[in-house]
Each structure stands twice: as structure tokens, then as C-alpha cells.
Scaffold this active site. Sequence first.
Site, PDB file in Angstrom:
ATOM      1  N   ASP A  12      34.726  51.898  35.810  1.00 57.69           N
ATOM      2  CA  ASP A  12      35.877  51.363  36.519  1.00 57.69           C
ATOM      3  C   ASP A  12      35.710  49.967  37.331  1.00 57.69           C
ATOM      4  O   ASP A  12      34.658  49.716  37.594  1.00 57.69           O
ATOM      5  CB  ASP A  12      35.974  52.604  37.773  1.00 57.69           C
ATOM      6  CG  ASP A  12      37.226  52.026  38.758  1.00 57.69           C
ATOM      7  OD1 ASP A  12      38.345  52.265  38.114  1.00 57.69           O
ATOM      8  OD2 ASP A  12      37.056  51.528  39.793  1.00 57.69           O
ATOM      9  N   GLU A  69      37.228  49.264  31.511  1.00 59.10           N
ATOM     10  CA  GLU A  69      38.549  48.994  32.069  1.00 59.10           C
ATOM     11  C   GLU A  69      38.401  47.895  32.796  1.00 59.10           C
ATOM     12  O   GLU A  69      38.289  47.657  33.891  1.00 59.10           O
ATOM     13  CB  GLU A  69      38.580  50.217  33.124  1.00 59.10           C
ATOM     14  CG  GLU A  69      39.868  50.152  33.875  1.00 59.10           C
ATOM     15  CD  GLU A  69      40.317  49.569  35.116  1.00 59.10           C
ATOM     16  OE1 GLU A  69      41.444  49.447  35.748  1.00 59.10           O
ATOM     17  OE2 GLU A  69      39.217  49.621  36.339  1.00 59.10           O
TER      18      GLU A  69
HETATM   19  C1  GLC Z   1      40.558  50.803  38.685  1.00 56.10           C
HETATM   20  C2  GLC Z   1      41.360  52.172  39.014  1.00 56.10           C
HETATM   21  C3  GLC Z   1      42.287  51.802  40.088  1.00 56.10           C
HETATM   22  C4  GLC Z   1      41.622  51.441  41.163  1.00 56.10           C
HETATM   23  C5  GLC Z   1      40.614  50.526  41.311  1.00 56.10           C
HETATM   24  C6  GLC Z   1      39.701  50.577  42.156  1.00 56.10           C
HETATM   25  O1  GLC Z   1      41.283  49.564  38.553  1.00 56.10           O
HETATM   26  O2  GLC Z   1      42.133  52.208  37.760  1.00 56.10           O
HETATM   27  O3  GLC Z   1      43.044  52.839  40.403  1.00 56.10           O
HETATM   28  O4  GLC Z   1      42.369  51.258  42.365  1.00 56.10           O
HETATM   29  O5  GLC Z   1      39.686  50.364  40.016  1.00 56.10           O
HETATM   30  O6  GLC Z   1      38.693  51.447  42.095  1.00 56.10           O
HETATM   31  C1  GLC Z   2      44.323  44.703  38.841  1.00 57.64           C
HETATM   32  C2  GLC Z   2      42.485  44.845  38.456  1.00 57.64           C
HETATM   33  C3  GLC Z   2      42.358  46.283  37.894  1.00 57.64           C
HETATM   34  C4  GLC Z   2      42.735  47.138  38.848  1.00 57.64           C
HETATM   35  C5  GLC Z   2      44.087  47.135  39.125  1.00 57.64           C
HETATM   36  C6  GLC Z   2      44.563  48.004  40.171  1.00 57.64           C
HETATM   37  O1  GLC Z   2      44.891  44.916  37.687  1.00 57.64           O
HETATM   38  O2  GLC Z   2      42.209  43.769  37.641  1.00 57.64           O
HETATM   39  O3  GLC Z   2      40.940  46.560  37.494  1.00 57.64           O
HETATM   40  O4  GLC Z   2      42.736  48.627  38.073  1.00 57.64           O
HETATM   41  O5  GLC Z   2      44.280  45.841  39.569  1.00 57.64           O
HETATM   42  O6  GLC Z   2      45.940  47.960  40.588  1.00 57.64           O
END
Ligand code: GLC
Ligand code: GLC
Length: 643
Positions: A286, A328
Site C-alpha cells: 500500500d 500499488e
Molecule cells: C492506498 C489505499 C487507499 C488509502 C491510502 C492510504 O492508496 O488504496 O485507500 O487511502 O493507500 O493508506
Molecule cells: C493518490 C495516491 C494513492 C492513493 C490515492 C488515494 O492517488 O497516489 O496512493 O491510493 O491517492 O485516494
Amino acid sequence: MSAKSESLRCLEKLLAECDFSFLSQREQKHFEKRLLTHFPRLFDLLVPVYQHRYDLYYHLRSLLMELAHGFAQRSSKLKHRDKSRLAEPDWYRDETMVGMACYVDLVADDLADLTDKIDYFKQLGIRYLHLMPLYKSPEGDSDGGYAVSDYRTVDPKLGTTKQLKQLANKMADAGISLALDFVFNHTSDECDWAQQAKAGDQEHQDFYFLFDDRRLPDQYDQHLREIFPSVRRGCFSYLDDMDKWVWTTFNNFQWDLNYQNPAVFRAMVGEMLYLANLGCDILRLDALAFVWKELGHCCENHPKAHMLIQAFNCCLQIVAPGVVFKSEAIVHPDEVAKYIHPEECQLSYNPLLMALIWNSLATRKTRLLEHSLATRFEINTDCCWVNYVRCHDDIGWTFDDGNAAELGINGYDHRLFLNQFFTGHFEGSYAKGMGFQFNPENGDCRVCGSLASLCGLEQALEMQEPLLEAMALARINLIHGIIMTIGGIPLIYQGDELAILNDYSFLHDPHKTHDARWVNRPKITPQALEQVRLKNSAAYVVNQHLRQLIQWRGQYPVMGRGTTQIIRLEHPHLFAYVRQTEHGHKHYFVANFSDAKHQISGSKILPVDQLPRLDLISGQSFSASGEWQLMPYQLLWLKESNG
Ligand code: GLC
Ligand code: GLC
């Protein structure tokens, strides 16, 4: 002295000091063999990252102990699985691999109930299930579980660790791999480490980025992107009780970990191994782009973030080599690509494909999709894309502005258009999405909404227009068809197999109302599931098509360990690609992204000397010498005549 012999000398010294007596003789031998293979690389990764630390040797020793404990706790069943994974390291590239992501409590009551529902996923053809974070997290807003308070405790509302292990076991028996989140960029402010930091413990204050005043935060902030600008401006939160500022990239209650401190790396390795030992096959890394911070840098995608992730992966190779990483990184496509490597992340979300699919639906044009993917789709053949159209998050427009400019498209203006289109503010738009995290400073915005609502189904049903409904369903089927066939693991998002619409109930929940992503996190009710039984309901149409696609996909090895080539058609509305095995077997695909019929001559796709090919989806035959007519949103899947 060569670097390798230096690392081996270091290992020799460490081993002489480490007490592994909790491992049996046999286990010790096995573990030390793994260390001999992987420690040199781990050493080469960690020394440059932590060379500023006088106590690095001490941290390496604790790391080795952490690894040994992880190894001791790995069950023999999982060690056996490691062995078979090592014998077939690209298992995730199989044509039968199809993923689904879901929240335990949105598809079931709890873990026990989900265990009873494994058959649902199996019947659909799912081979990997990503369970959204299910760890203990703060009451109320916990960023959908991404604010973790304790990795080793399952959220009591969902069940127990024992039940999670049972679920993992039962899933494995059903041939379904379990993917869990490794949320290693931050913890919740209720995590034990944060609590101790709050209580004044210096050792744990060093786990985070805490500042007495705004001097450093102001300097950092100058270079940082704001991820949740509607939560707070800048990336730091003020802590009343401590009279300090803390780094919080996401919500105020998500404290970023300080990886400049090797104790943090060691501690998170411990948590990672704990998760691996629960029996998961995939760890979703994540927010991995944010893990290394340095003054003057944007603190995303720092070269040291890559070294850290590789170091984590190296630890996995030593203890749990059957487990793979999924990246991710929802960032610029050049940066997404850098995380993809057999020694870093074997799997990666494909945010570029996702964003450009939506772009092509909005514009009905395929130029940017074709132009961008022609050079950006290919990755290391031992790795694999995870292709998705929707997930639990928002949609961000992460295409490359240079690629857009090459086609005369202004990236900034175009993003404004896409936001307008998908939030239904553009004249003639069929989409019903919601804006997310509008940044008044730079106009930046992202979009939330369910697959079906963004494809026009919600509007069509409201207007009771069968023709519009048919178009919406055709869009859904088209883009499901693309993620199913373009190469990589297709990842379906919960409820999309039932064409579920936006869920606006979050607007009445004070813990959720500020976060529009909840519009695309619907509860899958028994009534929603019933819909698939109603012939010709939207759920039925989408579900039948998806099942058929999954079944076909699993029949052809070319859909697994093959390669993809994007065909440069240069047709305004059509998009084509070919999948090929190393033995030369090929399947061709052509997609029409427009709501009108379009023609193309077969010779632009098939070599002229080829026999006519059957389209699996329509059952029609297509030859190189013919003019092909594609109906609105039609996808052709041209298999080989002989198999
Ligand atoms: C990732 C998750 C998102 C979350 C963020 C912080 O991007 O997909 O839902 O808000 O990380 O953990
Ligand atoms: C942005 C970040 C991603 C996160 C997302 C959550 O796109 O790059 O990591 O999951 O915001 O909204």
C-alpha cells in the site's frame, strides 16, 4: 575485497553471535542456506540506505533474529507451498488467474460467513481474492481500514486471527490465493508505537516524523503533493497533546513511518512476516511510493524507496519465498514501471490502462490509449500487470502529459474535461460520478463512482431508456473484456460482477460523508445477488458475460504466459492488440470505443495469408481480406482456427 565477500564476512560474524536454538538443526541448516543465497543482496541494499547509522551492525543482527523467528513460525504446510512456488515461480501468470477485491464486511457478515461463501467466488472463476484491510483500526473513520492499529489483531467486528487462518486454508483448498494489504507507509495514531510516542518514549518518537515547530514541515511541504487536500492543507498535522507536528501524507490519524530509522524497517519486516505466515500468497504494498522522505525531494518514488522495497522482498525470499508483492503505485507511468521487477514487485496495478480506458469511453477516441500503451505496456516477462477498471479508490488521471502533447492534447485541460465528464457536468455525459479531493490551488481533482454508474447504467435506469441501458451494459462488457484479455491478471472489484450502482448511503454517515470513495464501496446485499437470476436484468447480462469471458480465458494458454503487442491501427475509435505465446500461437482483439458502428479492413489486423478466424464473442468469422464492421462497444476476440 569484493562486495560479496564483505557481506559474507559480515554474515559469518552475525551468525556467530545469533542464537537460533529455537530452530531445529534441520531448520537452522535450511535457514542458513537461504541466508547464504540472499543475505549478500540484502546487505548491498541496506548498507547504502543506512550507512549514516553508526549502529547498523546492531540492526542487522536484530533483523536476522526477526527473520529467524519468522522462519520458525512458518508452518510446514506453508513451507511446502513455498517449495512448489519456487518450482513454478511465475504461477501468477497462469491463464486461469482472475482476481477479485472485496471488503469482508461488505460481501459477508464476517470472516466466518465469508468462509462459507468461498464457493461463490470459486463458481465465478476467481483464483485470487484480495481482502481489504481487516486489521484492528480506529473506531469511526479508519480510511477504510488503511489506518492500522495492530497488524496482528483482526478487527474484532470481522472475527479472529484463527478464523482468518482457517479462511486462508479453505481458500487454498479451493484453489484461491489470498492477497492481504501490507500497509507499511504509515500506522494509525492508535498503534502501540504511536501510543508510546505520544507518551513521550523517544525510541518510538523516532518511528515517526515529529517536529517541534513548523520550520522543517514548511520546508518539506514546498515539494510535496497533497493527497487529501480537503482533509488538510500540507502534509503535516498538529498534535495538541504533544505540541508537535507529525507527518501525515493521508489522513491526520495516519502517521507516516520514518524509514531513515533502521528499527522501523526491522519492526515492519516482523509485521510483514506475520502476515505472510497467516497464509497469504500476495502482499499488496500500500502507498509504497511514499516510503522514503528527504528534504528537497517530492518524497514520492525516491530511489531509496525502491531499495527498501527490494530489501523487504529479499527478506521474503529468505523466510516466505512463495509470497509475491503487488505494487500499488498510482503515480506517473514512468514511475509505476520502476517498481516492477522480479526482485521488487512481481505484480503491479496498471493505473495507466485503467485511466486510459475511462478516457477512451469519455472521448470515444482510442489514440491516447494506443499511443501510450504501445510503448508502456511491456514489462519484465517474469512480472505481471494487475489490470482493473474499478477499485475501492478514486480514479486519478495518471497518463503522461508528453504522450498527450504528442497527439496535440493538453494534459491539464484534458483532465478538467475528464473530471467534468465523469461527474456528469459535461453536456451529454452518461456518467454519474462524484468529484474527490478537489485542490483549489491547482484545480486537480479525481473521480469516484461505481463501474456501472460511471458507464451510464444509473442514468439509463433513472431515465427508463432501454437503449441507453443497452449502451451502458455494452460499455461494461467491453471494458471487462479488455482487462480479461490484454495480458496480466484481471482484477474485478466487488459488486462489479453484479453491475451495482453508486451507493449514496455514506452521505448520512458522519464518519464517511467527507470521503466520496464510499460511493463505490457498496454492501453486496442478498437482493443484489438475487438480481443475477432475473434474465435480462443488468446484473444478469454483466454477470453472464463475465463468467463466459473468465471461462474462455482459462481455456487458452496464450491468455497466461504470453506477450502482448498493441497494434498501431491509427483508427480514431478502434483499439487492437494481439496476444502471442512463445510457440507463435496468437489471439487478436479489436475493441470499438464508440457508440457508433465503425469499419476497418481485416488486413490491418490479420496477416493476409491467414485463414479466417472465429470471434469467440459473436460467433462470427473474420478474414484478412474482408471489411470488418464493429457494432458500438463491440469487442472481437479472434482465436486461432485450430484451437
Ligand atoms: C492506498 C489505499 C487507499 C488509502 C491510502 C492510504 O492508496 O488504496 O485507500 O487511502 O493507500 O493508506
Ligand atoms: C493518490 C495516491 C494513492 C492513493 C490515492 C488515494 O492517488 O497516489 O496512493 O491510493 O491517492 O485516494
